[in-house]
Enzyme design. Structure first.
Site, mmCIF file in Angstrom:
data_model
loop_
_atom_site.group_PDB
_atom_site.id
_atom_site.type_symbol
_atom_site.label_atom_id
_atom_site.label_comp_id
_atom_site.label_asym_id
_atom_site.label_seq_id
_atom_site.Cartn_x
_atom_site.Cartn_y
_atom_site.Cartn_z
ATOM 1 N N PHE A 157 1.006 -1.316 0.068
ATOM 2 C CA PHE A 157 0.053 0.180 0.056
ATOM 3 C C PHE A 157 0.887 1.319 -0.029
ATOM 4 C CE2 PHE A 157 0.641 -0.182 4.567
ATOM 5 C CZ PHE A 157 0.904 0.989 4.732
ATOM 6 N N LYS A 181 -0.718 -7.146 -9.327
ATOM 7 C CA LYS A 181 -1.710 -7.002 -8.219
ATOM 8 C C LYS A 181 -0.969 -6.213 -7.082
ATOM 9 C CE LYS A 181 -2.813 -8.521 -4.375
ATOM 10 N NZ LYS A 181 -3.550 -7.514 -3.409
ATOM 11 N N GLU A 184 -4.984 -4.153 -1.865
ATOM 12 C CA GLU A 184 -6.499 -3.866 -2.105
ATOM 13 C C GLU A 184 -6.724 -2.499 -1.356
ATOM 14 O OE1 GLU A 184 -5.884 -6.768 1.362
ATOM 15 O OE2 GLU A 184 -5.358 -6.352 -0.453
ATOM 16 N N SER A 234 5.545 -7.490 3.709
ATOM 17 C CA SER A 234 6.373 -7.761 5.030
ATOM 18 C C SER A 234 7.076 -8.944 4.863
ATOM 19 C CB SER A 234 5.083 -7.998 6.078
ATOM 20 O OG SER A 234 4.603 -9.200 5.751
ATOM 21 N N CYS A 289 9.934 1.074 3.753
ATOM 22 C CA CYS A 289 11.046 0.032 4.301
ATOM 23 C C CYS A 289 12.541 0.776 4.508
ATOM 24 C CB CYS A 289 11.048 -0.966 3.247
ATOM 25 S SG CYS A 289 11.793 -0.733 1.659
ATOM 26 N N GLU A 385 9.707 -4.382 13.357
ATOM 27 C CA GLU A 385 9.444 -3.123 12.405
ATOM 28 C C GLU A 385 7.990 -2.578 12.538
ATOM 29 O OE1 GLU A 385 9.456 -2.314 7.634
ATOM 30 O OE2 GLU A 385 8.604 -4.135 8.195
#
Length: 494
Positions: A157, A181, A184, A234, A289, A385
């Site tokens: 995202f 992909k 969402e 992740s 990240c 994280e």
């Protein structure tokens, strides 16, 4: 005051299959809410495994003709795409900001980084010419770079445009057909990119989009016709995608999370260091990240730490720092701050409860810059994280101790050293395990053609996602040896 231009109407997202926008049959529609306001700005279908199969089927016919086009001809479409993206930069930046929560300036920077990858892909027509050599009298060897076929990218995202553009410009230019992909949570920008790809003249099926959640990811990983998968997300999910895809014989590169360390030496430039640290841990509201989430203070650097707190305290959420993606993430971050405090850390800057002025933003998801001091290396705030604007300060007596803290992390994404000493900088460059290292740089993202990628739990698979290393991921080499006639004057090979 408006920080971002939200879409005027609710955007209904569809899959892009065979060059057409299609709503997958029987798909549940999920609301897409802006982190700035909490209001619905879009709806996205959760595609089933059967729907994923339909997108793959629609991409298959494009492969044979697309892969046979000369590389130079394939780049012509990318030239047009790049031009269209530049023309539409402002709208796309607002769109990405509205669904991801980043500031418009940050969203624009992500698009520009994506354009940089486009430019690298465009250079391949001149740089990647293969190799041809007469290896013996009358015998030649060459290699040909050939596409993998149908490939897919699964993206997060936090960078709705940049991370997809790490993948598809290079991939399709090399002759693959690509299925995106997107998360969402941020499908609107992906649809806008898909429309630009259509307008740029890419043949139907060369670029496809399939929306959805875990079922769609699982279906792409399992699909026998998808030959390569790139993933960013992740570490836990990256590992799963890598293992499950590799078990099926796919080529997989899965980039995971990070716990990046910013090491401050006593001789660091105070002003440069303080601003770089604040920009690093608050940029994109810490949801990247490359965020510097752990500050390792070597010796007496108290004045720099004071300045970091002062600068971060002045940063306003909304105009100066964007929103958190959703309420669940805000709750998780606030709980992490509370746990750190209960474990003995000092909350020297508390961003809980901060929000912009104005009723329009009351429903948004906000957390101001937060700084934890006297964090121990064994604490959750130092190891896990958190993915938010939270900086954990670990104090150590020596540079060796700082390197030990960095290298004890299972992640290996990025690290930076702040110093005016070349010898100190070199010791860190050589001593850290991270795949990307900065010297007096808070966010050490390499510029193209220097590639992006970490080590350890930050990367599963071989190579990097951009730059020259990416060519070997999206293609395979075919080696050809030729001889046209018998030779009496040749070597053993003739």
């Amino acid at each position: 005051m408006s920080f971002v231009e939200l879409p005027e109407n609710v955007v209904l997202c569809r899959n892009l299959a065979g060059g057409e926008w299609r709503m997958p049959e029987g798909a549940t529609l999920l609301d897409v809410r802006s982190p700035y306001t909490g209001t619905v700005i879009g709806r996205v279908p959760l595609t089933s495994a059967a729907g994923v199969d339909q997108v793959v089927e629609a991409a298959r016919p494009a492969l044979a003709s697309w892969r046979m086009l000369p590389l130079r001809e394939r780049t012509q479409h990318l030239f047009r795409f790049r031009h269209l993206l530049e023309k539409d930069l402002s709208r796309l930046a607002n769109l990405a900001a509205s669904e991801a929560g980043k500031t418009v300036a940050e969203a624009r920077a992500g698009l520009l980084k994506g354009l940089e990858v486009c430019e690298f892909a465009l250079s391949l027509q001149n740089l990647d010419s293969g190799s041809h050599l007469e290896v013996s009298r009358g015998v030649t060897c060459e290699y040909r770079r050939e596409p993998m076929g149908i490939v897919a990218g699964i993206t997060p995202f936090n960078f709705p445009a940049m991370v997809p553009m790490w993948m598809f410009p290079i991939s399709v230019t090399l002759g693959n057909v690509f299925i995106l992909k997107p998360s969402e949570k941020v499908p609107l920008t992906a649809c806008a990119l898909g429309e630009l790809m259509r307008e740029a003249g890419y043949p139907p099926g060369v670029f496809s989009i399939v929306h959805g959640g875990k079922e769609a990811v699982d279906a792409l990983v399992a699909h026998p016709d998808v030959k390569a998968l790139a993933f960013v997300g992740s570490s836990a999910v990256a590992r799963q995608v890598y293992v499950r895809g590799s078990e099926r014989g796919k080529r997989v590169l899965a980039l995971g999370g990070a716990k990046n360390h910013l090491i401050i030496a006593p001789d660091a430039d105070p002003e440069l260091t303080a601003q770089a640290v604040v920009d690093s841990f608050t940029g994109c509201a810490g949801q990247r990240c490359m965020a510097g989430s752990v500050l390792v203070a070597v010796g007496d650097v108290g004045q720099v730490l004071t300045d970091i707190v002062r600068r971060a305290e002045k940063l306003e959420v909304g105009p100066g720092m964007g929103a958190i993606i959703d309420k669940g993430s805000v709750d998780r971050l606030e709980q992490a701050i509370a746990r750190a405090e209960s474990e003995g850390a000092s909350v020297v800057l508390d961003g809980r409860g901060k929000r912009p002025k104005g009723e329009a933003w009351a429903g948004g998801h906000w957390l101001g810059p937060s700084i934890l001091d006297h964090v121990r290396p064994d604490m959750e705030a130092a190891r896990r994280e958190l993915f938010g604007p939270v900086l954990s300060i670990i104090r150590v007596p020596t540079l060796s101790a700082a390197l030990a803290v960095e290298n004890a992390s299972p992640y290996g994404n990025a690290a930076s050293i702040f110093t005016t000493s070349g010898a100190v900088a070199q010791a860190v460059v050589e001593g850290v395990n991270a795949g990307m290292v900065g010297v007096n740089v808070g966010v050490p993202v390499p510029r193209e053609p220097f590639s992006f990628g970490g080590t350890g739990e930050s990367r599963f698979g071989h190579g990097d996602i951009t730059g020259p290393s990416s060519l070997d991921f999206w293609t395979q080499l075919k080696k050809v040896t030729r001889k046209w006639s018998a030779r009496t004057d040749g070597s053993w090979m003739s």
